[in-house]
Scaffold this motif. Structure first.
Motif, PDB file in Angstrom:
ATOM      1  N   SER A   1      -8.907  -5.469 -10.418  1.00  0.00           N
ATOM      2  CA  SER A   1      -8.689  -6.926 -10.434  1.00  0.00           C
ATOM      3  C   SER A   1      -8.014  -7.456  -9.173  1.00  0.00           C
ATOM      4  O   SER A   1      -7.834  -8.667  -9.031  1.00  0.00           O
ATOM      5  N   ILE A   2      -7.642  -6.584  -8.256  1.00  0.00           N
ATOM      6  CA  ILE A   2      -6.906  -7.011  -7.062  1.00  0.00           C
ATOM      7  C   ILE A   2      -7.720  -7.992  -6.221  1.00  0.00           C
ATOM      8  O   ILE A   2      -7.208  -9.035  -5.804  1.00  0.00           O
ATOM      9  N   LEU A   3      -8.984  -7.696  -5.977  1.00  0.00           N
ATOM     10  CA  LEU A   3      -9.804  -8.608  -5.158  1.00  0.00           C
ATOM     11  C   LEU A   3      -9.974  -9.961  -5.833  1.00  0.00           C
ATOM     12  O   LEU A   3      -9.954 -10.993  -5.160  1.00  0.00           O
TER      13      LEU A   3
ATOM     14  N   LEU B   1       0.867  -1.164   0.000  1.00  0.00           N
ATOM     15  CA  LEU B   1       0.000   0.000   0.000  1.00  0.00           C
ATOM     16  C   LEU B   1       0.909   1.220   0.000  1.00  0.00           C
ATOM     17  O   LEU B   1       1.781   1.339   0.855  1.00  0.00           O
ATOM     18  N   THR B   2       0.749   2.087  -0.991  1.00  0.00           N
ATOM     19  CA  THR B   2       1.580   3.287  -1.047  1.00  0.00           C
ATOM     20  C   THR B   2       0.776   4.489  -0.559  1.00  0.00           C
ATOM     21  O   THR B   2      -0.453   4.478  -0.579  1.00  0.00           O
TER      22      THR B   2
ATOM     23  N   LYS C   1      -8.367   5.244   9.367  1.00  0.00           N
ATOM     24  CA  LYS C   1      -8.402   3.822   9.009  1.00  0.00           C
ATOM     25  C   LYS C   1      -7.372   3.524   7.924  1.00  0.00           C
ATOM     26  O   LYS C   1      -6.643   2.540   8.005  1.00  0.00           O
ATOM     27  N   ARG C   2      -7.343   4.369   6.902  1.00  0.00           N
ATOM     28  CA  ARG C   2      -6.409   4.157   5.789  1.00  0.00           C
ATOM     29  C   ARG C   2      -4.960   4.264   6.264  1.00  0.00           C
ATOM     30  O   ARG C   2      -4.104   3.501   5.828  1.00  0.00           O
TER      31      ARG C   2
ATOM     32  N   ALA D   1      -1.956 -10.444   1.624  1.00  0.00           N
ATOM     33  CA  ALA D   1      -3.134 -10.573   0.763  1.00  0.00           C
ATOM     34  C   ALA D   1      -4.417 -10.298   1.547  1.00  0.00           C
ATOM     35  O   ALA D   1      -5.303  -9.571   1.075  1.00  0.00           O
ATOM     36  N   ARG D   2      -4.540 -10.870   2.737  1.00  0.00           N
ATOM     37  CA  ARG D   2      -5.744 -10.635   3.547  1.00  0.00           C
ATOM     38  C   ARG D   2      -5.869  -9.167   3.951  1.00  0.00           C
ATOM     39  O   ARG D   2      -6.963  -8.605   3.924  1.00  0.00           O
ATOM     40  N   LEU D   3      -4.755  -8.558   4.311  1.00  0.00           N
ATOM     41  CA  LEU D   3      -4.773  -7.145   4.703  1.00  0.00           C
ATOM     42  C   LEU D   3      -5.144  -6.249   3.516  1.00  0.00           C
ATOM     43  O   LEU D   3      -5.947  -5.325   3.647  1.00  0.00           O
ATOM     44  N   LEU D   4      -4.579  -6.532   2.342  1.00  0.00           N
ATOM     45  CA  LEU D   4      -4.873  -5.725   1.159  1.00  0.00           C
ATOM     46  C   LEU D   4      -6.337  -5.895   0.741  1.00  0.00           C
ATOM     47  O   LEU D   4      -6.984  -4.920   0.350  1.00  0.00           O
ATOM     48  N   ALA D   5      -6.876  -7.103   0.861  1.00  0.00           N
ATOM     49  CA  ALA D   5      -8.289  -7.326   0.542  1.00  0.00           C
ATOM     50  C   ALA D   5      -9.185  -6.511   1.476  1.00  0.00           C
ATOM     51  O   ALA D   5     -10.162  -5.898   1.033  1.00  0.00           O
ATOM     52  N   ARG D   6      -8.848  -6.493   2.753  1.00  0.00           N
ATOM     53  CA  ARG D   6      -9.622  -5.679   3.716  1.00  0.00           C
ATOM     54  C   ARG D   6      -9.562  -4.202   3.342  1.00  0.00           C
ATOM     55  O   ARG D   6     -10.582  -3.506   3.380  1.00  0.00           O
ATOM     56  N   PHE D   7      -8.370  -3.720   2.982  1.00  0.00           N
ATOM     57  CA  PHE D   7      -8.230  -2.311   2.610  1.00  0.00           C
ATOM     58  C   PHE D   7      -9.077  -1.985   1.384  1.00  0.00           C
ATOM     59  O   PHE D   7      -9.794  -0.983   1.363  1.00  0.00           O
ATOM     60  N   VAL D   8      -8.991  -2.809   0.355  1.00  0.00           N
ATOM     61  CA  VAL D   8      -9.741  -2.549  -0.882  1.00  0.00           C
ATOM     62  C   VAL D   8     -11.243  -2.565  -0.602  1.00  0.00           C
ATOM     63  O   VAL D   8     -11.981  -1.717  -1.102  1.00  0.00           O
ATOM     64  N   ASN D   9     -11.721  -3.496   0.228  1.00  0.00           N
ATOM     65  CA  ASN D   9     -13.146  -3.540   0.569  1.00  0.00           C
ATOM     66  C   ASN D   9     -13.578  -2.298   1.331  1.00  0.00           C
ATOM     67  O   ASN D   9     -14.619  -1.716   1.043  1.00  0.00           O
TER      68      ASN D   9
END
Length: 163
Positions: free
Chosen positions: A91-93, A22-23, A138-139, A110-118
């Motif tokens: 397409s990340i999710l 995450l940047t 949160k971000r 992967a789990r953390l990035l999925a939570r962020f995208v959601n």
């Protein structure tokens, strides 16, 4: 010859050659607010393997030549040429959903990035609109978790994995 996309193989390949992070960057040069961007990328000298990810998830494929790069010690590194693939945000999710059951190394990222995208999709803001402070906090927490998780210090990896 078209190669078949095997999810278990792809997850192992991504575990070894891929990157999830995450940047954070300022929205404008004088702004106090940051914009956060999920990044999923893959680099390899095997163009056929990288192309399989591009065909399945879309995105951008680029070529990078690294031959003859001089290190500050004066030594020359003779890396092979690499191909780089960048997954589009939309397409990340899908990538995470398909590969997560088989991931071993990047499972936590992967789990953390999925939570962020959601969370980000749920609280989508548009140009000129105001992002609530609670959403910005949160971000920022997601960003700091990634920073710790992706650090080279083993202590950070153990803390987030619960070990």
């Amino acid at each position: 010859m078209t190669l078949v996309f095997n999810k278990a193989w792809a997850a192992g390949f991504f575990d070894g050659e891929g990157c999830m992070t995450l940047t954070r960057q300022k929205e404008t040069p004088n702004s106090k607010n940051y914009a956060y961007h999920p990044i999923v990328a893959l680099s390899s000298s095997d163009k056929a393997a990288i192309s399989m990810f591009k065909r399945r998830y879309g995105g951008r494929l680029s070529f990078g030549s690294r031959k003859g790069t001089q290190h500050r010690s004066g030594l020359y590194w003779c890396h092979v040429d690499t191909y780089n693939w960048y997954c589009p945000v939309h397409s990340i999710l899908r990538l995470i959903t398909e590969l997560l059951p088989y991931m071993r190394v990047k499972n936590t990222q992967a789990r953390l990035l999925a939570r962020f995208v959601n969370v980000r999709q749920f609280h989508r803001t548009f140009a000129g609109s105001f992002t609530p402070v609670s959403e910005m906090l949160k971000r920022e927490r997601f960003y700091l978790q990634f920073k710790t998780l992706n650090s080279y210090k083993k202590r950070g990896r153990k803390d987030l994995n619960g070990a």
